[in-house]
Design a protein around this motif. Structure first.
Motif, PDB file in Angstrom:
ATOM      1  N   ASP A 128       1.092  -0.854   0.033  1.00  0.00           N
ATOM      2  CA  ASP A 128       0.157   0.285   0.312  1.00  0.00           C
ATOM      3  C   ASP A 128       1.133   1.369  -0.084  1.00  0.00           C
ATOM      4  OD1 ASP A 128      -2.542   0.971   0.586  1.00  0.00           O
ATOM      5  OD2 ASP A 128      -1.368   1.944   1.684  1.00  0.00           O
ATOM      6  N   ILE A 129       0.670   2.362  -1.039  1.00  0.00           N
ATOM      7  CA  ILE A 129       1.434   3.727  -0.429  1.00  0.00           C
ATOM      8  C   ILE A 129       1.771   4.309   0.333  1.00  0.00           C
ATOM      9  CG2 ILE A 129      -0.813   5.061  -0.763  1.00  0.00           C
ATOM     10  CD1 ILE A 129       0.590   6.973  -3.097  1.00  0.00           C
ATOM     11  N   ARG A 130       0.526   3.652   1.744  1.00  0.00           N
ATOM     12  CA  ARG A 130       0.939   3.873   3.162  1.00  0.00           C
ATOM     13  C   ARG A 130       2.189   3.300   4.270  1.00  0.00           C
ATOM     14  NH1 ARG A 130      -5.187   5.139   4.270  1.00  0.00           N
ATOM     15  NH2 ARG A 130      -5.239   3.347   3.374  1.00  0.00           N
ATOM     16  N   THR A 131       2.193   2.050   3.495  1.00  0.00           N
ATOM     17  CA  THR A 131       3.281   1.365   4.021  1.00  0.00           C
ATOM     18  C   THR A 131       4.431   1.839   4.351  1.00  0.00           C
ATOM     19  OG1 THR A 131       1.743  -0.588   3.005  1.00  0.00           O
ATOM     20  CG2 THR A 131       3.491  -0.791   4.225  1.00  0.00           C
ATOM     21  N   VAL A 133      14.920   0.765  16.109  1.00  0.00           N
ATOM     22  CA  VAL A 133      14.687   1.834  15.063  1.00  0.00           C
ATOM     23  C   VAL A 133      16.297   1.894  13.987  1.00  0.00           C
ATOM     24  CG1 VAL A 133      13.740   2.379  13.148  1.00  0.00           C
ATOM     25  CG2 VAL A 133      12.514   2.233  14.681  1.00  0.00           C
ATOM     26  N   ASP A 134      16.728   0.872  13.622  1.00  0.00           N
ATOM     27  CA  ASP A 134      17.839   0.913  12.385  1.00  0.00           C
ATOM     28  C   ASP A 134      17.253   1.510  10.765  1.00  0.00           C
ATOM     29  OD1 ASP A 134      20.758  -0.271  11.889  1.00  0.00           O
ATOM     30  OD2 ASP A 134      19.876  -0.407  10.457  1.00  0.00           O
ATOM     31  N   GLN A 135      16.269   1.781  10.474  1.00  0.00           N
ATOM     32  CA  GLN A 135      15.765   2.180   8.749  1.00  0.00           C
ATOM     33  C   GLN A 135      15.075   1.200   8.097  1.00  0.00           C
ATOM     34  OE1 GLN A 135      18.116  -0.276   5.270  1.00  0.00           O
ATOM     35  NE2 GLN A 135      19.833  -0.722   7.212  1.00  0.00           N
ATOM     36  N   TRP A 136      13.698   2.198   7.675  1.00  0.00           N
ATOM     37  CA  TRP A 136      13.181   2.126   7.179  1.00  0.00           C
ATOM     38  C   TRP A 136      12.691   2.021   5.347  1.00  0.00           C
ATOM     39  CZ3 TRP A 136       8.796   0.926   9.950  1.00  0.00           C
ATOM     40  CH2 TRP A 136       8.969   1.539  10.626  1.00  0.00           C
ATOM     41  N   VAL A 137      12.093   1.855   5.089  1.00  0.00           N
ATOM     42  CA  VAL A 137      11.307   1.569   4.148  1.00  0.00           C
ATOM     43  C   VAL A 137       9.647   1.687   3.347  1.00  0.00           C
ATOM     44  CG1 VAL A 137      11.917   0.500   1.577  1.00  0.00           C
ATOM     45  CG2 VAL A 137      13.645  -0.056   2.976  1.00  0.00           C
TER      46      VAL A 137
END
Length: 340
Positions: free
Chosen positions: A127-130, A140-144
């Motif tokens: 989803d576009i908001r995922t 938290v190390d990193q997000w995509v």
């Protein structure tokens, strides 16, 4: 006249011989049931079912010897190489967190000192908001954002199993995930540091206050009796709880603390001398978090220890893990906390 005598002769012979009676031969047999009946369709006669043949009895199967599982990269035995642990998800995921070590069967003792080079995620669509993130020890190390295909997480710092107790993939939103893979590398001795020999303490350090990064010393905890609630953008100093001069020359390995958020999500940053070591995302349940430091020596580049928070949360049971750098100095007992 002659005809009259002939007719009389015939009647006389008939009366003398009597009537010819045909002897009955008994009742005729009834027709078979399988014969067709006139006016009805012809049906084949049912065939009798043959008796089932007895199945051969193979007897008791031969005993088998269980084969132990193969671990090609057992640390501590001189083995090395790379290994990939694949987790097959193959479904739609909504707001879920995956414990990678537990799902991939990574035993902390067997893989002690091995390094997680990357975490590969195969996504069919999102989803576009995922958002999909990599969490190390709850931090938290990193997000995509909104991944649509294959991508990789590469930890910002070296993720050594043993120091890294938990590694998770956090999915916030909706995503179709096929697989998640852990790419593990084991060195010859299974870790970053060489295994200590029979005499791990080589003697006094020629440079007091200096820590050799290639020499692993004794790590011990210093527990701080902290119980503090912080609201909003707050700053919390550890100076009243920790006397850094008493531990001059020791190296800070990590800081561990318990935290709980009274909101949905809060954030905790830890800084040493104004340099941020990392951020922890705190959830609405009590959980232990740990941040690791590199080349931080107390008295050399570490005197001020500070928490920076965002949100409404509570911090408890702060523990500093210090390492003796081989200065041949006795480890003093932790100082009791000062009253506030």
């Amino acid at each position: 006249m002659a005809l009259k005598h002939l007719l009389f002769f015939a009647i006389s012979m008939t009366l003398m011989a009597g009537p010819q009676v045909v002897k009955a031969q008994g009742p005729l047999p009834l027709p078979d049931e399988d014969l067709p009946v006139p006016g009805e369709p012809t049906q084949p006669a049912p065939r009798p079912n043959p008796a089932p043949k007895p199945r051969p009895n193979p007897g008791k199967p031969p005993a088998t010897t269980p084969v132990p599982p193969s671990y090609p990269n057992q640390p501590g035995n001189g083995n090395y190489g790379t290994e990939q642990k694949v987790i097959y998800v193959q479904r739609r995921v909504m707001n879920e967190r995956f414990n990678l070590f537990a799902l991939a069967g990574v035993n902390h003792q067997r893989y002690q000192g091995c390094i997680v080079d990357s975490v590969s995620v195969n996504v069919m669509g999102s989803d576009i908001r995922t958002q999909i993130g990599l969490l190390i020890n709850g931090n938290v190390d990193q997000w995509v954002n909104s991944p649509q295909r294959y991508f990789e997480f590469r930890p910002r710092y070296q993720a050594i199993i043993g120091q890294v107790r938990m590694m998770e993939v956090d999915v916030r939103g909706m995503s179709d995930i096929q697989t998640i893979a852990l790419n593990i590398r084991c060195n010859g001795n299974g870790g970053q540091y060489p295994n200590p020999g029979p005499n791990p303490n080589p003697g006094p350090n020629p440079n007091p206050g200096y820590c050799d990064p290639n020499q692993q010393g004794q790590v011990f905890p210093v527990q701080l009796n902290v119980w503090q609630r912080l609201v909003g953008n707050a700053r919390f100093e550890l100076s009243p709880y920790f006397n850094w001069q008493q531990y001059r020359g020791y190296r800070l390995r990590s800081v561990r603390f318990d935290a709980v958020s009274f909101m949905n999500v809060s954030y905790v940053d830890f800084a040493v001398n104004g340099v941020f070591l990392g951020r922890s995302q705190v959830g609405p349940w009590n959980q232990a978090y740990e941040l690791f430091a590199q080349n931080v020596v107390i008295g050399q580049n570490a005197q001020n220890f500070t928490f920076f928070t965002q949100g409404d949360l509570e911090i408890r049971n702060v523990t500093l893990f210090l390492e003796d750098c081989g200065n041949n100095q006795p480890v003093p007992p932790p100082q009791p906390p000062r009253p506030r």
